[in-house]
Design an enzyme around this catalytic site. Structure first.
Site, PDB file in Angstrom:
ATOM      1  N   GLY A  15     -56.847  -5.806  84.100  1.00 51.36           N
ATOM      2  CA  GLY A  15     -56.062  -7.044  84.195  1.00 51.36           C
ATOM      3  C   GLY A  15     -54.593  -6.820  83.874  1.00 51.36           C
ATOM      4  N   CYS A  42     -62.504   0.181  82.536  1.00 54.80           N
ATOM      5  CA  CYS A  42     -63.088   0.436  83.849  1.00 54.80           C
ATOM      6  C   CYS A  42     -62.900   1.897  84.262  1.00 54.80           C
ATOM      7  CB  CYS A  42     -62.457  -0.516  84.868  1.00 54.80           C
ATOM      8  SG  CYS A  42     -63.085  -0.273  86.524  1.00 54.80           S
ATOM      9  N   CYS A  47     -66.740   1.170  84.723  1.00 56.25           N
ATOM     10  CA  CYS A  47     -67.193   1.205  86.115  1.00 56.25           C
ATOM     11  C   CYS A  47     -67.113   2.598  86.757  1.00 56.25           C
ATOM     12  CB  CYS A  47     -66.349   0.277  86.994  1.00 56.25           C
ATOM     13  SG  CYS A  47     -65.476  -1.040  86.148  1.00 56.25           S
ATOM     14  N   LYS A  50     -69.174   5.523  85.109  1.00 55.52           N
ATOM     15  CA  LYS A  50     -70.573   5.092  85.235  1.00 55.52           C
ATOM     16  C   LYS A  50     -71.088   5.339  86.642  1.00 55.52           C
ATOM     17  CE  LYS A  50     -71.395   1.258  86.696  1.00 55.52           C
ATOM     18  NZ  LYS A  50     -71.421  -0.123  86.309  1.00 55.52           N
ATOM     19  N   GLY A 174     -80.686  -5.584  77.427  1.00 53.66           N
ATOM     20  CA  GLY A 174     -81.274  -6.132  78.640  1.00 53.66           C
ATOM     21  C   GLY A 174     -80.236  -6.498  79.685  1.00 53.66           C
ATOM     22  N   TYR A 176     -76.767  -5.448  82.298  1.00 53.74           N
ATOM     23  CA  TYR A 176     -76.650  -4.478  83.385  1.00 53.74           C
ATOM     24  C   TYR A 176     -76.279  -3.084  82.894  1.00 53.74           C
ATOM     25  CZ  TYR A 176     -71.494  -4.643  83.593  1.00 53.74           C
ATOM     26  OH  TYR A 176     -70.168  -4.520  83.316  1.00 53.74           O
ATOM     27  N   ILE A 177     -75.508  -3.000  81.799  1.00 52.06           N
ATOM     28  CA  ILE A 177     -75.098  -1.675  81.322  1.00 52.06           C
ATOM     29  C   ILE A 177     -76.321  -0.905  80.817  1.00 52.06           C
ATOM     30  CG2 ILE A 177     -73.681  -0.437  79.615  1.00 52.06           C
ATOM     31  CD1 ILE A 177     -71.604  -2.693  79.885  1.00 52.06           C
ATOM     32  N   GLU A 180     -78.395   0.181  83.866  1.00 46.38           N
ATOM     33  CA  GLU A 180     -77.759   1.272  84.615  1.00 46.38           C
ATOM     34  C   GLU A 180     -77.882   2.604  83.874  1.00 46.38           C
ATOM     35  OE1 GLU A 180     -74.376  -1.244  87.056  1.00 46.38           O
ATOM     36  OE2 GLU A 180     -73.819  -0.407  85.132  1.00 46.38           O
ATOM     37  N   ARG A 203     -81.166 -11.264  82.323  1.00 47.52           N
ATOM     38  CA  ARG A 203     -81.100 -12.718  82.272  1.00 47.52           C
ATOM     39  C   ARG A 203     -79.929 -13.191  83.147  1.00 47.52           C
ATOM     40  NH1 ARG A 203     -79.369 -15.878  77.913  1.00 47.52           N
ATOM     41  NH2 ARG A 203     -78.729 -13.973  76.863  1.00 47.52           N
ATOM     42  N   GLY A 261     -74.157  -5.712  73.759  1.00 44.79           N
ATOM     43  CA  GLY A 261     -73.093  -6.711  73.818  1.00 44.79           C
ATOM     44  C   GLY A 261     -71.740  -6.106  73.539  1.00 44.79           C
ATOM     45  N   ASP A 302     -61.467  -9.389  79.843  1.00 50.45           N
ATOM     46  CA  ASP A 302     -62.633  -9.414  78.947  1.00 50.45           C
ATOM     47  C   ASP A 302     -62.337 -10.125  77.627  1.00 50.45           C
ATOM     48  OD1 ASP A 302     -63.940  -8.005  80.876  1.00 50.45           O
ATOM     49  OD2 ASP A 302     -64.438  -6.272  79.617  1.00 50.45           O
ATOM     50  N   ALA A 341     -72.930  -6.286  91.469  1.00 54.22           N
ATOM     51  CA  ALA A 341     -73.989  -5.293  91.682  1.00 54.22           C
ATOM     52  C   ALA A 341     -74.441  -4.741  90.343  1.00 54.22           C
ATOM     53  CB  ALA A 341     -73.473  -4.148  92.547  1.00 54.22           C
ATOM     54  N   HIS A 436     -78.674  -2.371 114.076  1.00 54.76           N
ATOM     55  CA  HIS A 436     -79.998  -1.778 114.103  1.00 54.76           C
ATOM     56  C   HIS A 436     -79.932  -0.266 114.241  1.00 54.76           C
ATOM     57  CE1 HIS A 436     -84.290  -1.836 114.656  1.00 54.76           C
ATOM     58  NE2 HIS A 436     -84.164  -1.025 115.683  1.00 54.76           N
ATOM     59  N   GLU A 441     -79.863  -5.531 108.260  1.00 51.77           N
ATOM     60  CA  GLU A 441     -80.132  -6.479 109.357  1.00 51.77           C
ATOM     61  C   GLU A 441     -81.211  -7.492 108.965  1.00 51.77           C
ATOM     62  OE1 GLU A 441     -81.959  -4.980 113.008  1.00 51.77           O
ATOM     63  OE2 GLU A 441     -82.704  -3.243 111.910  1.00 51.77           O
TER      64      GLU A 441
HETATM   65  C1  LIG Z   1     -70.141   0.834  80.653  1.00 51.50           C
HETATM   66  C2  LIG Z   1     -69.416  -0.224  81.453  1.00 51.50           C
HETATM   67  C3  LIG Z   1     -69.615  -0.329  82.804  1.00 51.50           C
HETATM   68  C4  LIG Z   1     -68.954  -1.291  83.545  1.00 51.50           C
HETATM   69  N1  LIG Z   1     -69.193  -1.361  84.878  1.00 51.50           N
HETATM   70  C5  LIG Z   1     -68.548  -2.285  85.627  1.00 51.50           C
HETATM   71  C6  LIG Z   1     -68.759  -2.341  87.021  1.00 51.50           C
HETATM   72  O1  LIG Z   1     -69.539  -1.582  87.586  1.00 51.50           O
HETATM   73  N2  LIG Z   1     -68.074  -3.277  87.730  1.00 51.50           N
HETATM   74  C7  LIG Z   1     -67.196  -4.151  87.120  1.00 51.50           C
HETATM   75  O2  LIG Z   1     -66.596  -4.958  87.822  1.00 51.50           O
HETATM   76  N3  LIG Z   1     -66.989  -4.114  85.790  1.00 51.50           N
HETATM   77  C8  LIG Z   1     -67.638  -3.198  85.034  1.00 51.50           C
HETATM   78  N4  LIG Z   1     -67.402  -3.148  83.685  1.00 51.50           N
HETATM   79  C9  LIG Z   1     -66.510  -4.157  83.067  1.00 51.50           C
HETATM   80  C10 LIG Z   1     -65.039  -3.793  83.250  1.00 51.50           C
HETATM   81  O3  LIG Z   1     -64.822  -2.487  82.790  1.00 51.50           O
HETATM   82  C11 LIG Z   1     -64.188  -4.792  82.478  1.00 51.50           C
HETATM   83  O4  LIG Z   1     -64.515  -6.100  82.886  1.00 51.50           O
HETATM   84  C12 LIG Z   1     -62.704  -4.566  82.720  1.00 51.50           C
HETATM   85  O5  LIG Z   1     -62.317  -3.272  82.361  1.00 51.50           O
HETATM   86  C13 LIG Z   1     -61.884  -5.596  81.917  1.00 51.50           C
HETATM   87  O6  LIG Z   1     -60.523  -5.362  82.090  1.00 51.50           O
HETATM   88  P1  LIG Z   1     -59.479  -5.838  80.998  1.00 51.50           P
HETATM   89  O7  LIG Z   1     -58.138  -5.643  81.610  1.00 51.50           O
HETATM   90  O8  LIG Z   1     -59.835  -7.172  80.490  1.00 51.50           O
HETATM   91  O9  LIG Z   1     -59.670  -4.861  79.745  1.00 51.50           O
HETATM   92  P2  LIG Z   1     -59.762  -3.284  79.641  1.00 51.50           P
HETATM   93  O10 LIG Z   1     -59.954  -2.627  80.938  1.00 51.50           O
HETATM   94  O11 LIG Z   1     -60.757  -3.022  78.572  1.00 51.50           O
HETATM   95  O12 LIG Z   1     -58.309  -2.864  79.124  1.00 51.50           O
HETATM   96  C14 LIG Z   1     -57.848  -3.204  77.864  1.00 51.50           C
HETATM   97  C15 LIG Z   1     -56.847  -2.152  77.434  1.00 51.50           C
HETATM   98  O13 LIG Z   1     -56.115  -2.646  76.307  1.00 51.50           O
HETATM   99  C16 LIG Z   1     -55.876  -1.564  75.427  1.00 51.50           C
HETATM  100  N5  LIG Z   1     -55.581  -2.142  74.106  1.00 51.50           N
HETATM  101  C17 LIG Z   1     -56.405  -2.886  73.324  1.00 51.50           C
HETATM  102  N6  LIG Z   1     -55.757  -3.298  72.230  1.00 51.50           N
HETATM  103  C18 LIG Z   1     -54.487  -2.806  72.320  1.00 51.50           C
HETATM  104  C19 LIG Z   1     -53.327  -2.908  71.491  1.00 51.50           C
HETATM  105  N7  LIG Z   1     -53.339  -3.636  70.378  1.00 51.50           N
HETATM  106  N8  LIG Z   1     -52.204  -2.270  71.885  1.00 51.50           N
HETATM  107  C20 LIG Z   1     -52.174  -1.546  73.035  1.00 51.50           C
HETATM  108  N9  LIG Z   1     -53.233  -1.445  73.866  1.00 51.50           N
HETATM  109  C21 LIG Z   1     -54.377  -2.077  73.503  1.00 51.50           C
HETATM  110  C22 LIG Z   1     -57.167  -0.774  75.483  1.00 51.50           C
HETATM  111  O14 LIG Z   1     -56.993   0.554  75.022  1.00 51.50           O
HETATM  112  C23 LIG Z   1     -57.512  -0.867  76.958  1.00 51.50           C
HETATM  113  O15 LIG Z   1     -56.987   0.223  77.683  1.00 51.50           O
HETATM  114  C24 LIG Z   1     -68.044  -2.186  82.905  1.00 51.50           C
HETATM  115  C25 LIG Z   1     -67.836  -2.088  81.525  1.00 51.50           C
HETATM  116  C26 LIG Z   1     -68.499  -1.115  80.809  1.00 51.50           C
HETATM  117  C27 LIG Z   1     -68.256  -1.018  79.324  1.00 51.50           C
END
Ligand SMILES: Cc1cc2nc3c(=O)[nH]c(=O)nc-3n(C[C@H](O)[C@H](O)[C@H](O)COP(=O)(O)OP(=O)(O)OC[C@H]3O[C@@H](n4cnc5c(N)ncnc54)[C@H](O)[C@@H]3O)c2cc1C
Length: 451
Positions: A15, A42, A47, A50, A174, A176-177, A180, A203, A261, A302, A341, A436, A441
């Site tokens: 984000g 990610c 993602c 993984k 339980g 997705y992580i 997987e 769930r 969680g 997140d 997915a 096909h 399909e």
């Molecule tokens: C094992 C696993 C598998 C996943 N698989 C998928 C998938 O297949 N598909 C999917 O869509 N999503 C997946 N996700 C979820 C996805 O990774 C998150 O939804 C996404 O990364 C959220 O993005 P974000 O920008 O909110 O935070 P993040 O990507 O977590 O980025 C936050 C960043 O902030 C930094 N930070 C935190 N605090 C500070 C601070 N005080 N100062 C400076 N930097 C800081 C952190 O180091 C981090 O780099 C998965 C998550 C996990 C854990």
């Protein structure tokens, strides 16, 4: 007052990077702070790695089935250290790409831990910077419950860096992580059990999908234990772990992996220096414009705990950048019809309402369902079956949801998501000509509603 930056983003994850790059592209003066790794969860521990491990695990069945197609290969063996080293190399490459993306779009990159010291001020590496807007995009962090012996358990953060593949793994959770990773460890040859305290995992997914996947995973030899939870973990002299369950049973394993969680990452962020409020689950509270209760501070991804997926964090980051710096392009993020997915083996792909949700919302529901053995398996002994399901509103003929368990379900559902977003009816599906021979399909050839 003149600020150092128009936007100060904390967190260079999915984000934060999206918001920072686009804001800079719209002409804003932007800085982004990152304490750990560019690209965030990610790219580094989510993602991307993984999915690479899932690809790795998939080869086991490819080798097994190849003989039915006439191939004879030497005995297959798997080396975890090679996979992890290659994965690390790829992640390093992606980190570099993220760095270039930010720097080339004119964003000031501050590497270190950022702390908010006031509604318009951030401190990092001993320096203070002011900004008109601060965007909190700090993501989440895995939580391991407070049970005796929790220090012997790992989370997804550590799983990506294990030095060797454990012989026996107990995955707890339980969601997705958990599902997987159970598939990854199992596919690579570890004796794997999945423990979940509820009746059935995943769930929120369609009940038919959850049941079908449980059957297929069991058929593959994955040990699924529902209504089971850990009471304590005791390390033995030989390094193995004795796990005592709440029902008194004990299990022996070499690795306990918790995926039960994630909490918002707010450690030492300095929110106490602001009027930012948290919701009842501890996530940052925001309105539909991602504004917190402190007017100059926004939050996305997140850390706000809405839909914790990368494409959602990207959409939220884009919405913030547009609203602040390109308002004529601003659109609210649409949280309906988010396709998703589960990269279990086999995959789940899903978009729209489950049958249960559709009924709860008062739709008169018509269900179309198909179970079949994929063509690729027809020459092999593998009895795995694919499930496809359409949830249709009988009154309007609108397709409310598409669900699949089977190879490439994640790929297939992306196209279906466009159709559902565009409001496709069952008739539109019926009038679409199939490709096909494919499994996909089947989504346009299901004619008879299930009883
Ligand atoms: C094992 C696993 C598998 C996943 N698989 C998928 C998938 O297949 N598909 C999917 O869509 N999503 C997946 N996700 C979820 C996805 O990774 C998150 O939804 C996404 O990364 C959220 O993005 P974000 O920008 O909110 O935070 P993040 O990507 O977590 O980025 C936050 C960043 O902030 C930094 N930070 C935190 N605090 C500070 C601070 N005080 N100062 C400076 N930097 C800081 C952190 O180091 C981090 O780099 C998965 C998550 C996990 C854990």
């Amino acid at each position: 007052m003149a600020y150092d930056f128009d936007l100060y983003v904390i967190g260079a994850g999915s984000g934060g990077v999206r918001a920072a790059r686009f804001a800079a592209g719209f002409g804003a003066r932007v800085a982004v702070a990152e304490s750990r790794y560019l690209g965030g969860t990610c790219v580094n521990v989510g993602c991307v790695p993984k999915k690479l491990l899932v690809y790795g695990a998939h080869y086991a069945e490819d080798f097994e089935q190849a003989s039915a197609y006439g191939w004879t290969a030497g005995e297959a063996s798997f080396d975890w250290a090679t996979l992890i080293a290659n994965k690390d190399q790829e992640i390093n490459r992606l980190n570099g790409i993220y760095r270039n993306l930010l720097v080339n779009s004119g964003v000031a990159l501050h590497e270190g831990h950022a702390k908010i010291t006031g509604p318009h001020e951030v401190e990092i590496n001993g320096q203070r910077h002011t900004a008109e807007h601060i965007l909190v995009a700090t993501g989440g962090w895995p939580v391991i419950p407070q049970i005796p012996g929790r220090e012997h358990a790992i989370s997804s953060n550590e799983a990506f860096f294990l030095k060797e593949l454990p012989k026996r793994v107990l995955v707890v959770g339980g969601g997705y992580i958990a599902v997987e990773f159970a598939g990854i460890f199992h596919g690579m040859g570890a004796q794997t059990s999945l423990l979940y305290r509820g009746e059935l995992f995943l769930r929120g997914f369609d009940a038919a999908v959850r049941k079908h996947l449980a059957e297929e995973l069991t058929r593959r030899g994955l040990d699924l234990q529902f209504n089971a939870d850990i009471q304590r973990i005791d390390k033995q002299a030989d390094g193995s772990l004795e796990v005592t369950l709440k029902d008194g049973r004990t299990l022996m394993t070499d690795c306990v992996f918790y995926a039960t969680g994630r909490r918002p990452m707010l450690d030492n962020l300095g929110l106490e220096n602001t009027a930012v409020a948290l919701d009842e689950k501890g996530f940052v509270k925001v309105n539909e414009k991602y504004e917190t209760t402190e007017p100059s501070i926004l939050a996305i991804g997140d850390v706000i705990g809405r839909v914790q997926l990368t494409p959602v964090a990207l959409a939220e980051g884009m919405a913030v950048a547009r609203r602040l710096f390109k308002p004529e392009q601003y659109r609210l993020v649409d949280y309906r019809m988010i396709p998703t997915a589960v990269f279990s083996l086999p995959n789940i792909g899903t978009v729209g309402l489950t049958e249960e949700q559709a009924r709860e919302e008062g739709h008169e529901v018509q269900i179309f369902e198909s179970r079949f053995r994929p063509m690729k398996l027809s020459l092999t002994d593998c009895q795995e079956r694919t499930l496809m399901k359409l949830v249709v509103d009988a009154r309007t003929d609108k397709v409310l949801g598409c669900h699949m368990v089977g190879p490439d379900a994640g790929e297939i559902v992306q196209g279906l998501a466009i159709a559902l977003k565009a409001g496709a009816s069952k008739r539109d599906f019926d009038e679409t000509i199939g490709v096909h021979p494919t499994a996909a399909e089947e989504f346009v050839t299901m004619r008879t509603p299930a009883a």
